[in-house]
Design a protein around this motif. Structure first.
Motif, PDB file in Angstrom:
ATOM      1  N   TYR A 147      24.128  55.857  46.789  1.00 51.50           N
ATOM      2  CA  TYR A 147      24.283  56.334  45.249  1.00 51.50           C
ATOM      3  C   TYR A 147      25.533  56.872  45.189  1.00 51.50           C
ATOM      4  N   VAL A 148      26.126  56.273  44.045  1.00 49.37           N
ATOM      5  CA  VAL A 148      27.622  56.782  43.530  1.00 49.37           C
ATOM      6  C   VAL A 148      27.386  57.526  42.187  1.00 49.37           C
ATOM      7  N   ASN A 149      28.199  58.437  42.133  1.00 48.45           N
ATOM      8  CA  ASN A 149      28.329  59.257  40.808  1.00 48.45           C
ATOM      9  C   ASN A 149      29.410  58.408  39.790  1.00 48.45           C
ATOM     10  N   ALA A 150      29.397  58.555  38.581  1.00 43.74           N
ATOM     11  CA  ALA A 150      30.449  58.132  37.695  1.00 43.74           C
ATOM     12  C   ALA A 150      31.709  58.844  38.139  1.00 43.74           C
ATOM     13  N   GLY A 151      32.604  57.912  38.366  1.00 40.50           N
ATOM     14  CA  GLY A 151      33.974  58.127  38.791  1.00 40.50           C
ATOM     15  C   GLY A 151      34.297  58.299  39.999  1.00 40.50           C
ATOM     16  N   GLN A 152      33.320  58.100  40.938  1.00 41.28           N
ATOM     17  CA  GLN A 152      33.770  58.057  42.471  1.00 41.28           C
ATOM     18  C   GLN A 152      34.170  56.648  42.756  1.00 41.28           C
ATOM     19  N   LEU A 153      34.999  56.820  43.878  1.00 43.51           N
ATOM     20  CA  LEU A 153      35.746  55.592  44.419  1.00 43.51           C
ATOM     21  C   LEU A 153      35.051  54.748  45.157  1.00 43.51           C
ATOM     22  N   ILE A 154      34.938  53.324  44.784  1.00 43.90           N
ATOM     23  CA  ILE A 154      34.292  52.374  45.417  1.00 43.90           C
ATOM     24  C   ILE A 154      35.022  51.366  46.034  1.00 43.90           C
ATOM     25  N   GLY A 155      36.289  51.396  45.684  1.00 44.27           N
ATOM     26  CA  GLY A 155      37.132  50.174  46.464  1.00 44.27           C
ATOM     27  C   GLY A 155      38.582  50.090  45.874  1.00 44.27           C
ATOM     28  N   TYR A 156      39.136  49.016  46.143  1.00 43.54           N
ATOM     29  CA  TYR A 156      40.610  48.923  45.762  1.00 43.54           C
ATOM     30  C   TYR A 156      40.812  47.596  45.370  1.00 43.54           C
ATOM     31  N   VAL A 157      41.492  47.405  44.396  1.00 46.08           N
ATOM     32  CA  VAL A 157      41.825  46.266  43.775  1.00 46.08           C
ATOM     33  C   VAL A 157      42.610  45.185  44.800  1.00 46.08           C
ATOM     34  N   GLY A 158      42.379  43.754  44.718  1.00 47.62           N
ATOM     35  CA  GLY A 158      42.937  42.962  45.859  1.00 47.62           C
ATOM     36  C   GLY A 158      43.001  41.463  45.151  1.00 47.62           C
ATOM     37  N   THR A 159      43.185  40.667  46.102  1.00 45.19           N
ATOM     38  CA  THR A 159      43.135  39.231  45.630  1.00 45.19           C
ATOM     39  C   THR A 159      42.542  38.410  46.609  1.00 45.19           C
ATOM     40  N   THR A 160      41.428  38.866  47.164  1.00 41.25           N
ATOM     41  CA  THR A 160      40.699  38.122  48.202  1.00 41.25           C
ATOM     42  C   THR A 160      39.818  36.877  47.532  1.00 41.25           C
ATOM     43  N   GLY A 161      39.266  35.837  48.093  1.00 41.33           N
ATOM     44  CA  GLY A 161      38.523  34.788  47.259  1.00 41.33           C
ATOM     45  C   GLY A 161      39.487  34.032  46.652  1.00 41.33           C
ATOM     46  N   ASN A 162      38.796  33.322  45.614  1.00 41.14           N
ATOM     47  CA  ASN A 162      39.663  32.429  44.739  1.00 41.14           C
ATOM     48  C   ASN A 162      40.490  33.116  43.948  1.00 41.14           C
ATOM     49  N   SER A 163      41.770  33.468  44.399  1.00 41.26           N
ATOM     50  CA  SER A 163      42.539  34.424  43.476  1.00 41.26           C
ATOM     51  C   SER A 163      44.105  34.105  43.904  1.00 41.26           C
ATOM     52  N   THR A 164      45.065  34.134  42.770  1.00 38.45           N
ATOM     53  CA  THR A 164      46.505  33.862  43.360  1.00 38.45           C
ATOM     54  C   THR A 164      47.131  35.124  42.926  1.00 38.45           C
ATOM     55  N   GLY A 165      46.533  35.919  42.787  1.00 40.99           N
ATOM     56  CA  GLY A 165      47.439  37.432  42.169  1.00 40.99           C
ATOM     57  C   GLY A 165      46.524  38.423  42.175  1.00 40.99           C
ATOM     58  N   CYS A 166      46.923  39.515  42.421  1.00 47.25           N
ATOM     59  CA  CYS A 166      45.884  40.985  42.324  1.00 47.25           C
ATOM     60  C   CYS A 166      45.456  41.162  41.107  1.00 47.25           C
ATOM     61  N   HIS A 167      44.036  41.111  40.930  1.00 43.73           N
ATOM     62  CA  HIS A 167      43.595  41.731  39.555  1.00 43.73           C
ATOM     63  C   HIS A 167      42.034  42.171  40.200  1.00 43.73           C
ATOM     64  N   LEU A 168      41.375  42.630  39.278  1.00 46.89           N
ATOM     65  CA  LEU A 168      40.014  43.031  39.333  1.00 46.89           C
ATOM     66  C   LEU A 168      39.101  42.339  38.477  1.00 46.89           C
ATOM     67  N   HIS A 169      38.266  41.555  38.861  1.00 47.51           N
ATOM     68  CA  HIS A 169      37.373  40.593  37.856  1.00 47.51           C
ATOM     69  C   HIS A 169      36.189  41.414  37.660  1.00 47.51           C
ATOM     70  N   PHE A 170      35.577  42.077  36.574  1.00 49.41           N
ATOM     71  CA  PHE A 170      34.634  43.042  36.273  1.00 49.41           C
ATOM     72  C   PHE A 170      33.732  42.325  35.249  1.00 49.41           C
ATOM     73  N   GLU A 171      32.444  42.359  35.563  1.00 50.73           N
ATOM     74  CA  GLU A 171      31.405  42.007  35.061  1.00 50.73           C
ATOM     75  C   GLU A 171      30.261  43.137  34.509  1.00 50.73           C
ATOM     76  N   THR A 172      29.860  42.706  33.487  1.00 46.65           N
ATOM     77  CA  THR A 172      28.618  43.597  33.155  1.00 46.65           C
ATOM     78  C   THR A 172      27.377  42.683  32.777  1.00 46.65           C
ATOM     79  N   ILE A 173      26.193  42.910  33.550  1.00 47.16           N
ATOM     80  CA  ILE A 173      25.055  42.132  33.405  1.00 47.16           C
ATOM     81  C   ILE A 173      23.864  43.267  32.742  1.00 47.16           C
ATOM     82  N   LEU A 174      23.604  42.671  31.499  1.00 49.06           N
ATOM     83  CA  LEU A 174      22.516  43.755  30.807  1.00 49.06           C
ATOM     84  C   LEU A 174      21.225  42.839  30.463  1.00 49.06           C
ATOM     85  N   ASN A 175      20.349  43.403  30.950  1.00 51.48           N
ATOM     86  CA  ASN A 175      18.746  42.945  30.770  1.00 51.48           C
ATOM     87  C   ASN A 175      19.080  41.527  30.968  1.00 51.48           C
TER      88      ASN A 175
END
Length: 469
Positions: free
Chosen positions: A431-459
């Motif tokens: 369990y993590v609280n709001a604002g808790q560190l979960i990881g670091y931005v990278g470029t692993t997988g199909n990525s040619t530059g550092c960035h964070l892909h962020f998704e929200t799945i609602l219902n």
């Protein structure tokens, strides 16, 4: 302007010089174009392709690096080709203008040379006439010398023997004088004409010299214009070849990309289905708990009314309206600008058709953050998944990724996904609280530059994160 077909035969020497210079310049240009002369242009184009590749990778999240590179090359070549073609048209126009000026000057030189020839011929003719006149004057003088000179009027009177003899002598003298004067007058006029012709000849010679200087300058301009046109033509030809090559490479990679997308489609569908099913179960559990709570509240209200001997109140009804997602209180997971938003992505030129759909949904937003930038939980929740990039069976191309389950509030269930992490510092079930560190931005997988892909799945469906943050 006099056409090339109607110009005098005296001009080809000028044209031959131009052709020879242009031929040499074309050879030098051909060598220069492929060498250091275009180093800056090649560097600029390389930078443009790299920028376009980054944009392509951000836009088409799951294209592999090689394919996205070819897509970028094709896009850059197609963008640059119209400008190069227009530059070629402009350069060809300058060549035409310069060649026209050279032609006009060549015509003027030829005309001036013809005038010079005419004047030179006239001077020769005048000189011949002057020589003839001088011969006449010489003959008169010689004859007079042999006769003891032309007698004066007084000597004619003293030496005359009668009126008839005097008259004859005076007539002869007058005739001699008239001939000599006429010859002298003619010589004077011829001399004046000759001087005038020589002055005109000097002026024409000066004009020819000036025109030749102008013609040489015009030839230089024409040469430079032809060199520039040749350079632009080489650029256009190269761009056309590169465009064709990039398009052919993409055509060849279509089966590979389609296979990758097929695997991706399967993995993505399974991941979304897993989240949707989890959220369906959560919502169903929450619904039942709500119904049980309402039923218990109605039972207690009815029992209380019966004890108080009053009518039972109207029963409560469970709410069926989805809760506003703002109730989750999401905050930004990373402090960085957005480089690619949520929404539909059309087919990248020359690549794939996404199974006839014409594109696909970019199901999140990309934050342009440097590798190593901290990523924080936007709200409290359980770590549902923490998957390393080596586990391609989970989500192809996602790299190191984390899924947080933020649970249910009212009639809404929310989960958030984080792709391409350099690393994560949480574990599944935590369990993590709001604002808790979960990881670091990278470029692993199909990525040619550092960035964070962020998704929200609602219902059970991907929604625009910007509507929740």
């Amino acid at each position: 302007m006099v056409s090339a077909a109607s110009r005098p035969a005296a001009k080809p020497a000028l044209r031959k010089t131009t052709v020879g210079v242009v031929a040499s310049a074309m050879l030098a240009l051909t060598l220069a174009f492929s060498g250091t002369a275009t180093a800056d242009e090649l560097d600029d184009r390389k930078a443009a392709i790299e920028a376009e590749q980054q944009k392509t990778q951000e836009t088409y999240e799951y294209l592999d690096a090689e394919t996205s590179r070819k897509v970028a090359e094709l896009a850059v070549y197609q963008q640059q080709l119209p400008g190069a073609q227009q530059s070629l048209t402009d350069a060809e126009g300058r060549v035409s203008t310069a060649a026209g000026k050279v032609g006009a000057l060549t015509d003027r030189v030829a005309l001036a040379q013809e005038t010079r020839n005419t004047i030179t011929s006239q001077i020769a003719s005048d000189q011949e006439a002057m020589d003839d006149t001088q011969d006449v004057i010489g003959q008169i003088a010689a004859q007079a010398y042999k006769s003891g000179g032309v007698p004066s009027s007084f000597s004619l009177i003293l030496g005359a023997e009668g009126a008839e003899s005097l008259t004859d002598s005076m007539g002869l003298a007058e005739q001699v004088m008239r001939s000599q004067n006429a010859a002298m007058q003619k010589l004077s006029e011829q001399s004046a004409t000759n001087l005038n012709s020589e002055a005109r000849l000097a002026a024409v010679e000066e004009e020819i010299s000036s025109l030749k200087v102008q013609a040489e300058a015009a030839l230089k301009v024409e040469q430079e214009a032809r060199d520039a046109a040749a350079a632009e033509k080489a650029k256009v030809d190269t761009l056309i070849e590169q465009t064709a090559a990039a398009n052919a490479a993409l055509e060849a990679r279509k089966p590979i990309v389609q296979a990758q997308l097929a695997s991706l489609e399967t993995a993505k569908a399974k991941a979304n289905a897993d989240i949707a099913e989890r959220q369906r179960e959560q919502l169903e559990k929450a619904r039942k708990e709500e119904e049980a709570r309402v039923a218990e509240a109605n039972r207690q209200a009815a029992a209380e009314a019966a004890r108080a001997n009053r009518p039972a109140p109207a029963p409560q009804v469970p709410s069926t309206t989805p809760t506003n997602p703002s109730a989750f209180g999401l905050r930004m997971p990373v402090n960085a600008p957005i480089s690619s938003g949520f929404g539909w992505r059309g087919v990248p030129a020359g690549t794939i058709d996404f199974y006839g759909n014409g594109g696909y949904l970019h199901s999140g937003v990309d934050f342009a953050a440097q590798c190593g930038t901290p990523v924080y939980a936007p709200a409290g929740g359980n770590v549902w998944k923490a998957i390393p990039a080596s586990n391609q069976s989970e989500m192809i191309g996602a790299g190191n990724y984390v899924v947080l389950d933020h649970g249910v509030i009212g009639r809404s269930a929310l989960a958030t996904n984080y792709y391409h992490l350099t690393s994560y510092v949480v574990s599944q079930g935590q369990y993590v609280n709001a604002g808790q560190l979960i990881g670091y931005v990278g470029t692993t997988g199909n990525s040619t530059g550092c960035h964070l892909h962020f998704e929200t799945i609602l219902n059970g469906a991907a929604v625009n994160p910007m509507g929740l943050l």
